[in-house]
Design an enzyme around this catalytic site. Sequence first.
Site, PDB file in Angstrom:
ATOM      1  N   ARG A  65      -1.990 -14.785   3.566  1.00 54.53           N
ATOM      2  CA  ARG A  65      -2.597 -14.275   4.678  1.00 54.53           C
ATOM      3  C   ARG A  65      -1.884 -14.679   6.021  1.00 54.53           C
ATOM      4  NH1 ARG A  65      -7.186 -11.499   3.597  1.00 54.53           N
ATOM      5  NH2 ARG A  65      -8.047 -12.036   5.839  1.00 54.53           N
TER       6      ARG A  65
ATOM      7  N   THR B 234      -5.185  -8.581  10.200  1.00 55.03           N
ATOM      8  CA  THR B 234      -5.502  -7.050   9.556  1.00 55.03           C
ATOM      9  C   THR B 234      -5.411  -5.961  10.423  1.00 55.03           C
ATOM     10  OG1 THR B 234      -7.346  -8.108   8.354  1.00 55.03           O
ATOM     11  CG2 THR B 234      -7.361  -5.697   8.590  1.00 55.03           C
TER      12      THR B 234
ATOM     13  N   ASN C 256      -2.230  -0.450   7.347  1.00 55.01           N
ATOM     14  CA  ASN C 256      -1.685  -1.639   7.449  1.00 55.01           C
ATOM     15  C   ASN C 256      -0.919  -2.272   6.669  1.00 55.01           C
ATOM     16  OD1 ASN C 256      -3.481  -2.657   5.762  1.00 55.01           O
ATOM     17  ND2 ASN C 256      -4.607  -3.972   7.059  1.00 55.01           N
TER      18      ASN C 256
ATOM     19  N   HIS D 137      -2.163  -5.576   1.342  1.00 52.81           N
ATOM     20  CA  HIS D 137      -3.429  -6.062   1.021  1.00 52.81           C
ATOM     21  C   HIS D 137      -3.159  -7.768   0.656  1.00 52.81           C
ATOM     22  CE1 HIS D 137      -7.642  -6.860   0.070  1.00 52.81           C
ATOM     23  NE2 HIS D 137      -7.024  -7.340  -1.111  1.00 52.81           N
TER      24      HIS D 137
ATOM     25  N   PHE E 156     -14.849   3.055   7.873  1.00 53.44           N
ATOM     26  CA  PHE E 156     -13.546   3.479   7.373  1.00 53.44           C
ATOM     27  C   PHE E 156     -13.493   3.680   5.919  1.00 53.44           C
ATOM     28  CE2 PHE E 156     -13.650  -0.921   8.306  1.00 53.44           C
ATOM     29  CZ  PHE E 156     -13.305  -1.455   7.148  1.00 53.44           C
TER      30      PHE E 156
ATOM     31  N   LYS F 196       0.824  -1.348   0.057  1.00 49.04           N
ATOM     32  CA  LYS F 196       0.077  -0.093   0.041  1.00 49.04           C
ATOM     33  C   LYS F 196       0.889   1.341  -0.015  1.00 49.04           C
ATOM     34  CE  LYS F 196      -3.869  -2.452   2.419  1.00 49.04           C
ATOM     35  NZ  LYS F 196      -4.586  -2.279   3.682  1.00 49.04           N
TER      36      LYS F 196
ATOM     37  N   GLU G 281      -9.625  -9.628  -8.216  1.00 49.30           N
ATOM     38  CA  GLU G 281      -8.588  -8.546  -7.590  1.00 49.30           C
ATOM     39  C   GLU G 281      -7.617  -8.698  -8.846  1.00 49.30           C
ATOM     40  OE1 GLU G 281      -9.326  -7.766  -2.994  1.00 49.30           O
ATOM     41  OE2 GLU G 281      -7.793  -9.572  -3.734  1.00 49.30           O
TER      42      GLU G 281
ATOM     43  N   TYR H  98     -12.350  -2.211  -3.118  1.00 46.09           N
ATOM     44  CA  TYR H  98     -12.974  -2.313  -1.655  1.00 46.09           C
ATOM     45  C   TYR H  98     -14.573  -2.204  -1.576  1.00 46.09           C
ATOM     46  CZ  TYR H  98      -8.302  -2.155  -0.074  1.00 46.09           C
ATOM     47  OH  TYR H  98      -6.953  -2.508   0.512  1.00 46.09           O
TER      48      TYR H  98
HETATM   49  P1  CMP Z   1      -7.052  -4.777   3.798  1.00 45.96           P
HETATM   50  O1  CMP Z   1      -6.506  -6.161   4.070  1.00 45.96           O
HETATM   51  O2  CMP Z   1      -6.505  -3.970   2.413  1.00 45.96           O
HETATM   52  O3  CMP Z   1      -8.757  -4.786   3.435  1.00 45.96           O
HETATM   53  C1  CMP Z   1      -9.520  -3.774   3.976  1.00 45.96           C
HETATM   54  C2  CMP Z   1      -8.823  -2.785   4.467  1.00 45.96           C
HETATM   55  O4  CMP Z   1      -9.567  -1.832   5.342  1.00 45.96           O
HETATM   56  C3  CMP Z   1      -7.856  -3.360   5.570  1.00 45.96           C
HETATM   57  O5  CMP Z   1      -6.777  -3.970   4.998  1.00 45.96           O
HETATM   58  C4  CMP Z   1      -7.613  -2.036   6.356  1.00 45.96           C
HETATM   59  O6  CMP Z   1      -6.738  -1.308   5.820  1.00 45.96           O
HETATM   60  C5  CMP Z   1      -8.895  -1.444   6.352  1.00 45.96           C
HETATM   61  N1  CMP Z   1      -9.606  -1.492   7.563  1.00 45.96           N
HETATM   62  C6  CMP Z   1     -10.312  -2.847   7.950  1.00 45.96           C
HETATM   63  N2  CMP Z   1     -10.793  -2.535   9.044  1.00 45.96           N
HETATM   64  C7  CMP Z   1     -10.848  -1.196   9.359  1.00 45.96           C
HETATM   65  C8  CMP Z   1     -10.902  -0.582  10.590  1.00 45.96           C
HETATM   66  N3  CMP Z   1     -11.621  -0.962  11.841  1.00 45.96           N
HETATM   67  N4  CMP Z   1     -10.336   0.770  10.714  1.00 45.96           N
HETATM   68  C9  CMP Z   1      -9.743   1.232   9.613  1.00 45.96           C
HETATM   69  N5  CMP Z   1      -9.282   0.693   8.300  1.00 45.96           N
HETATM   70  C10 CMP Z   1      -9.988  -0.569   8.386  1.00 45.96           C
END
Ligand code: CMP
Length: 149
Positions: free
Chosen positions: A87, A93, A114, A117, A59, A11, A128, A51
């Site tokens: 994963r 996550t 984070n 992805h 979020f 990211k 994807e 997404y």
């Molecule tokens: P990702 O694995 O890319 O899939 C969805 C993304 O949404 C996740 O990683 C986070 O970056 C974001 N995300 C998921 N849950 C939350 C949350 N509770 N608060 C903020 N961001 C979130």
Amino acid sequence: MAAERTFAMLKPGVLSRRVVGEIISKIERKGFKIIGLKMMNVTIELAERQYAEHKGKSFYLDLLEYIASGPVVVMVLEADQAIKLFRLLCGSTSPEQALPGTIRGDYAMHTSINIIHASDSKESAVREIDLFFRPEELIDWEDGNQKWI
Ligand code: CMP
């Protein structure tokens, strides 16, 4: 066991932190075969499609803005059980729950940023990969290492 494909995205911010190489090293060291790799900017429209399942969540808008905020590196990885194993390598996550040694456990402090992805199912992986790569951008190669991996 039949090889499976998964989609990965480093990211925004990973390039700025100069840790692209370190993270790709972890992915390669585990044994994933990289069959697609490129750097790109993600538009808000593309982020919305990626997404879509999170539309309406608290979020969601911040997530779109973040994903479109700078260049990303996207990859297609191939391995037996690629989706599950990748994963696991990424970690939870939420970086608060991601164990040390995982990518998020080692490189991330906040869920909203984070760092990486990973597709969460076969259906997501197909969708994807199709969103981010043209078929001719995926390279099927063999180097004889399969028996060690
Ligand atoms: P990702 O694995 O890319 O899939 C969805 C993304 O949404 C996740 O990683 C986070 O970056 C974001 N995300 C998921 N849950 C939350 C949350 N509770 N608060 C903020 N961001 C979130």
